[in-house]
Write a protein that holds these residues in place. Structure first.
Motif, PDB file in Angstrom:
ATOM      1  N   ALA A 259       1.122  -1.263   0.077  1.00 22.34           N
ATOM      2  CA  ALA A 259       0.110   0.002   0.087  1.00 22.34           C
ATOM      3  C   ALA A 259       0.781   1.353  -0.038  1.00 22.34           C
ATOM      4  CB  ALA A 259      -0.869   0.067   1.256  1.00 22.34           C
ATOM      5  N   ALA A 260       1.929   1.217   0.651  1.00 21.43           N
ATOM      6  CA  ALA A 260       2.853   2.276   0.699  1.00 21.43           C
ATOM      7  C   ALA A 260       3.482   2.697  -0.572  1.00 21.43           C
ATOM      8  CB  ALA A 260       3.949   1.957   1.949  1.00 21.43           C
ATOM      9  N   ASN A 261       3.651   1.555  -1.408  1.00 20.17           N
ATOM     10  CA  ASN A 261       4.262   1.743  -2.546  1.00 20.17           C
ATOM     11  C   ASN A 261       3.170   2.132  -3.783  1.00 20.17           C
ATOM     12  OD1 ASN A 261       6.635   0.866  -1.409  1.00 20.17           O
ATOM     13  ND2 ASN A 261       6.879  -1.230  -2.344  1.00 20.17           N
ATOM     14  N   GLY A 262       1.942   2.081  -3.437  1.00 26.58           N
ATOM     15  CA  GLY A 262       0.916   2.719  -4.278  1.00 26.58           C
ATOM     16  C   GLY A 262      -0.043   1.866  -4.623  1.00 26.58           C
TER      17      GLY A 262
ATOM     18  N   GLN B 121      -3.665  -5.273   9.049  1.00 29.13           N
ATOM     19  CA  GLN B 121      -3.056  -4.796   7.959  1.00 29.13           C
ATOM     20  C   GLN B 121      -4.007  -3.905   7.286  1.00 29.13           C
ATOM     21  OE1 GLN B 121      -1.746  -8.533   5.661  1.00 29.13           O
ATOM     22  NE2 GLN B 121      -2.751  -9.561   7.259  1.00 29.13           N
ATOM     23  N   ALA B 122      -5.388  -3.854   7.256  1.00 32.50           N
ATOM     24  CA  ALA B 122      -6.180  -2.992   6.706  1.00 32.50           C
ATOM     25  C   ALA B 122      -5.876  -1.491   7.225  1.00 32.50           C
ATOM     26  CB  ALA B 122      -7.545  -3.318   6.649  1.00 32.50           C
ATOM     27  N   LEU B 123      -5.875  -1.535   8.667  1.00 34.05           N
ATOM     28  CA  LEU B 123      -5.879  -0.267   9.241  1.00 34.05           C
ATOM     29  C   LEU B 123      -4.523   0.492   9.005  1.00 34.05           C
ATOM     30  CD1 LEU B 123      -7.260  -1.035  12.698  1.00 34.05           C
ATOM     31  CD2 LEU B 123      -8.160   0.523  11.292  1.00 34.05           C
ATOM     32  N   LEU B 124      -3.136  -0.227   8.911  1.00 34.44           N
ATOM     33  CA  LEU B 124      -2.258   0.275   8.588  1.00 34.44           C
ATOM     34  C   LEU B 124      -1.911   0.471   7.125  1.00 34.44           C
ATOM     35  CD1 LEU B 124       0.219  -1.733  11.120  1.00 34.44           C
ATOM     36  CD2 LEU B 124      -0.454   0.809  11.196  1.00 34.44           C
ATOM     37  N   ALA B 125      -2.630  -0.136   6.191  1.00 34.54           N
ATOM     38  CA  ALA B 125      -2.584   0.035   4.999  1.00 34.54           C
ATOM     39  C   ALA B 125      -3.272   1.498   4.467  1.00 34.54           C
ATOM     40  CB  ALA B 125      -3.304  -1.190   3.943  1.00 34.54           C
ATOM     41  N   ALA B 126      -4.282   1.680   5.279  1.00 36.40           N
ATOM     42  CA  ALA B 126      -4.940   3.053   5.179  1.00 36.40           C
ATOM     43  C   ALA B 126      -4.058   4.219   5.562  1.00 36.40           C
ATOM     44  CB  ALA B 126      -6.154   3.057   6.015  1.00 36.40           C
ATOM     45  N   GLU B 127      -3.269   3.972   6.763  1.00 30.83           N
ATOM     46  CA  GLU B 127      -2.492   4.850   7.141  1.00 30.83           C
ATOM     47  C   GLU B 127      -1.332   5.136   6.208  1.00 30.83           C
ATOM     48  OE1 GLU B 127      -0.721   7.598   9.805  1.00 30.83           O
ATOM     49  OE2 GLU B 127      -2.754   6.508   9.987  1.00 30.83           O
TER      50      GLU B 127
END
Length: 718
Positions: free
Chosen positions: A235-238, A255-261
């Motif tokens: 997610a951080a990579n786009g 995983q979902a919460l930190l992907a949103a962050e």
């Protein structure tokens, strides 16, 4: 031009039929027989696609209605009625023989089978071909959403809009490009895409290529497991769309919460089943504490309109779909995404409507579907999830997936198309890991707490009883203080007399042990167990569908009975281990759970099945009621975590939030020297059950005394 799947000869004759009176119909049996012959020829040729399935279901529906009409028609002769029923029975027999060739078709004959939108449309066409006036069409998802709009707009949401007009969504965001004209433009692709998963060879990839995890800072020094960090890094990579299908126990929520962050996908909407709504709020506080989270209950009177994370359950989403659609969401997570597999259901249409609104207002939103069970009944269950994620629309792949399919160089006429097409879909964002695949990442044995809200009359009654118990102990405490003062004894003049609190708790515990009526700590825990029973059983059923066999533990018979009733209502096969069973019955039930693949759940008594039973065929256990000791809890978990177990064991402990249940869970863990979220094989300190019971009453009394300034002087601490 006739609709796909419609008998062409009937389509050309439909105009004269439409000019007839409503009650004048042609030979319905002939229309059905013609359609059934076409379906049978298609099935024999091995070309079973979406259209064939929809047409099969449409014929089954119309056949069922026609048989009911003929049976209820008392105006005609008995001979004519018998002849009509005979012809309809012949069509039904042909359909049954056709359905035997394909399990998906057989499931469509069930009266409770969910009806697809295509099946309803084809049924209308068959009715028109038979000269029957179809009933008015049901409103579309957009129509329903428009109807729902403005049903409820919480005051805090209006305050947010008024406080900052710049929160309005940007309608100038670039739109997703339309699919380019390709060789595949004229091909029906959804059916072949589904078949690409049906035809998958053993060893075919089940997950997209994930990047190597990067070291990332998480709140309070918490460490992500490697498989979790990979998704967050993606997610951080786009990457912005994920079908996260990890098995339960692998941390999809974090995983979902930190992907949103990582994607800065705020405001974020999280749509969840009611049973996990409280847990999502708790997890948000743990993993993203700088992002305020709010939970929508009922009409949302108490929500925080300025929150970054909005959590809502499926059941109340229809009341809030209007303002949520205009809220400027930049991300959306759908937990237990298999709940939307029936696209004709209201909750699915609400979710799909909001997903379209998010994509229309945000260039690259984060869209995540979380489920350990991407497929429940049929490969077509994928379609609603893919549509939510934006990979397809109602009829065809969207631009990004279409471009990837085109780049393969194949068409559905080529055998090579199917593995290549499957890989294209997986690369869009499918992630599937099993416990056994990442066993090195997670403890061999751990406890995961799942807090639940006790709503309705039962929850209110339990909270009222807890308040009454606390007040009764306060009255006893104050009476003891007064008596001590009258006798000239030493009295604590400031703060709370801890020694007296300890004594009052012991008096209460002694009275409770001897009581035959009235509320006390034991009756309250029993009532809490009954109130949690259905929620706990529902969660166990979800686990069984997604991760295989589940062991369900409870203390009280009525909780076991309620759980078994829930499993039966959901069509799940179960067995039980209870104290009143003979040795023969007990062993037969154990063998059924261990050896019969169709037995999904075993319902166990904590006292009867806590020792001497081997259930290592499962790796998930649901603790519906709390033990009074950590040792009893550990004994239950050890029915699975023993020699022969090949996977990490997860114990899901169902906790009634904001009740004494939650306090007792903390005390049990404290007495055992365990963290609330992990059990890694450490030696358990054995404490008497009375220690936990007494400590719970002490904590309850101190909390109640702390509310009164006369017991806690200004400036002092408890």
């Amino acid at each position: 031009m006739a609709r796909r799947g419609q008998p062409q000869t009937r389509a050309r004759r439909s105009a004269p039929h439409n000019r007839r009176r409503e009650n004048e119909r042609t030979d319905v049996a002939s229309v059905l027989a013609h359609a059934v012959r076409e379906i049978d020829n298609t099935v024999r040729a091995g070309r079973i696609g979406l259209t064939t399935r929809a047409k099969f279901q449409a014929v089954a529906l119309l056949l069922r209605e026609e048989r009911a009409r003929v049976r209820a028609n008392a105006d005609g002769s008995i001979t004519n009625q018998t002849e009509q029923l005979k012809r309809l029975d012949g069509i039904a027999t042909t359909m049954a023989k056709t359905a035997v060739r394909d399990a998906g078709l057989l499931a469509l004959l069930d009266e409770d089978a969910e009806v697809s939108a295509d099946a309803r449309a084809i049924k209308r066409e068959l009715m028109q071909a038979a000269g029957i006036e179809p009933p008015p069409e049901e409103p579309s998802a957009a129509d329903r959403a428009a109807e729902a709009k403005n049903r409820v707009v919480p005051r805090s949401v209006i305050a947010r809009q008024l406080a900052n007009p710049f929160l309005a969504p940007d309608f100038n965001a670039p739109r997703t490009p339309q699919p380019r004209t390709t060789r595949l433009a004229t091909w029906e692709l959804l059916g072949p895409l589904l078949r690409s998963f049906e035809r998958a060879a053993n060893g075919a990839p089940t997950s997209m290529a994930l990047p190597e995890r990067t070291v990332m800072r998480t709140p309070q020094g918490r460490e992500l497991m490697p498989h979790q960090a990979q998704v967050v890094t993606a997610a951080a990579n786009g990457h912005r769309t994920f079908l996260l299908a990890d098995e339960p126990g692998l941390g999809k929520t974090a995983q979902a919460l930190l992907a949103a962050e990582a994607a800065n996908a705020y405001p974020l909407l999280v749509v969840v089943p009611n049973v996990v709504k409280t847990n999502w709020a708790r997890e948000a506080g743990i993993w993203t504490p700088r992002r305020p989270a709010t939970v929508i209950h009922g009409n949302g009177e108490d929500i925080d309109g300025f929150a970054d994370i909005i959590i809502v359950n499926y059941e109340v989403l229809d009341r809030h779909v209007g303002w949520l659609g205009d809220f400027g969401l930049r991300g959306m997570v759908v937990d237990e995404a298999h709940f939307i597999k029936n696209k004709s259901s209201q909750r699915s249409q609400n979710v799909l409507y909001l997903a379209d609104k998010v994509r229309a207002r945000c260039t690259r939103p984060l869209m995540m579907a979380l489920t350990g069970t991407p497929l429940i009944n049929d490969i077509e269950d994928f379609l609603a999830i893919w549509q939510f994620l934006g990979w397809i629309d109602e009829k065809k792949p969207r631009a990004e997936l279409m471009a990837a399919l085109d780049d393969t160089g194949y068409t559905p006429a080529d055998p090579e198309f199917y593995p290549a097409a499957r890989q294209c879909v997986v690369d869009m964002g499918i992630v599937r890991r099993r416990k056994i695949d990442v066993a090195a990442d997670i403890p061999a044995r751990r406890i995961a707490d799942l807090p639940v809200e006790l709503d309705g009359p039962a929850g209110r009654s339990i909270r009222a009883a807890e308040r009454d118990l606390a007040r009764r102990m306060v009255a006893r405490y104050e009476a003891a203080l007064a008596a001590r003062a009258e006798e000239g004894g030493e009295v604590v003049t400031e703060g709370i007399d801890r020694e007296l609190v300890d004594q009052v708790a012991r008096w209460e515990l002694k009275d409770a042990a001897n009581a035959k009526a009235g509320d006390n700590v034991f009756t309250m825990m029993r009532r809490i167990g009954r109130a949690k029973a259905e929620l706990a059983a529902d969660y166990a059923a979800q686990l069984a569908r997604s991760a295989g066999k589940v062991v369900f533990f409870a203390k009280h018979i009525e909780v076991m009975d309620a759980a078994e009733a829930t499993f039966a209502a959901q069509g799940m096969k179960f067995t039980s281990i209870r104290g009143e069973q003979t040795r023969t019955v007990r062993q037969r039930n154990i063998d059924a759970f261990v050896n019969d693949p169709s037995v999904s759940v075993v319902v166990c008594s904590l006292t009867a099945a806590g020792v001497g039973v081997n259930l290592q065929v499962a790796s998930n256990v649901v603790l519906a009621e709390l033990s009074w000791t950590a040792a009893e809890q550990t004994q239950a978990i050890d029915r699975l975590h023993r020699i022969g177990q090949t996977e990490p064991v997860t114990a899901w402990r169902i906790i009634a939030a904001q009740t004494i249940d939650a306090r007792i869970a903390e005390l049990i863990d404290g007495k055992a020297g365990l963290a609330a979220t992990a059990l890694d094989g450490s030696d358990v300190e054995i404490s008497p059950s009375t220690d936990v019971q007494h400590a719970a009453l002490v904590a309850l009394l101190i909390d109640e005394l702390s509310k009164d300034p006369k017991h806690v002087p200004l400036g002092s601490t408890v």
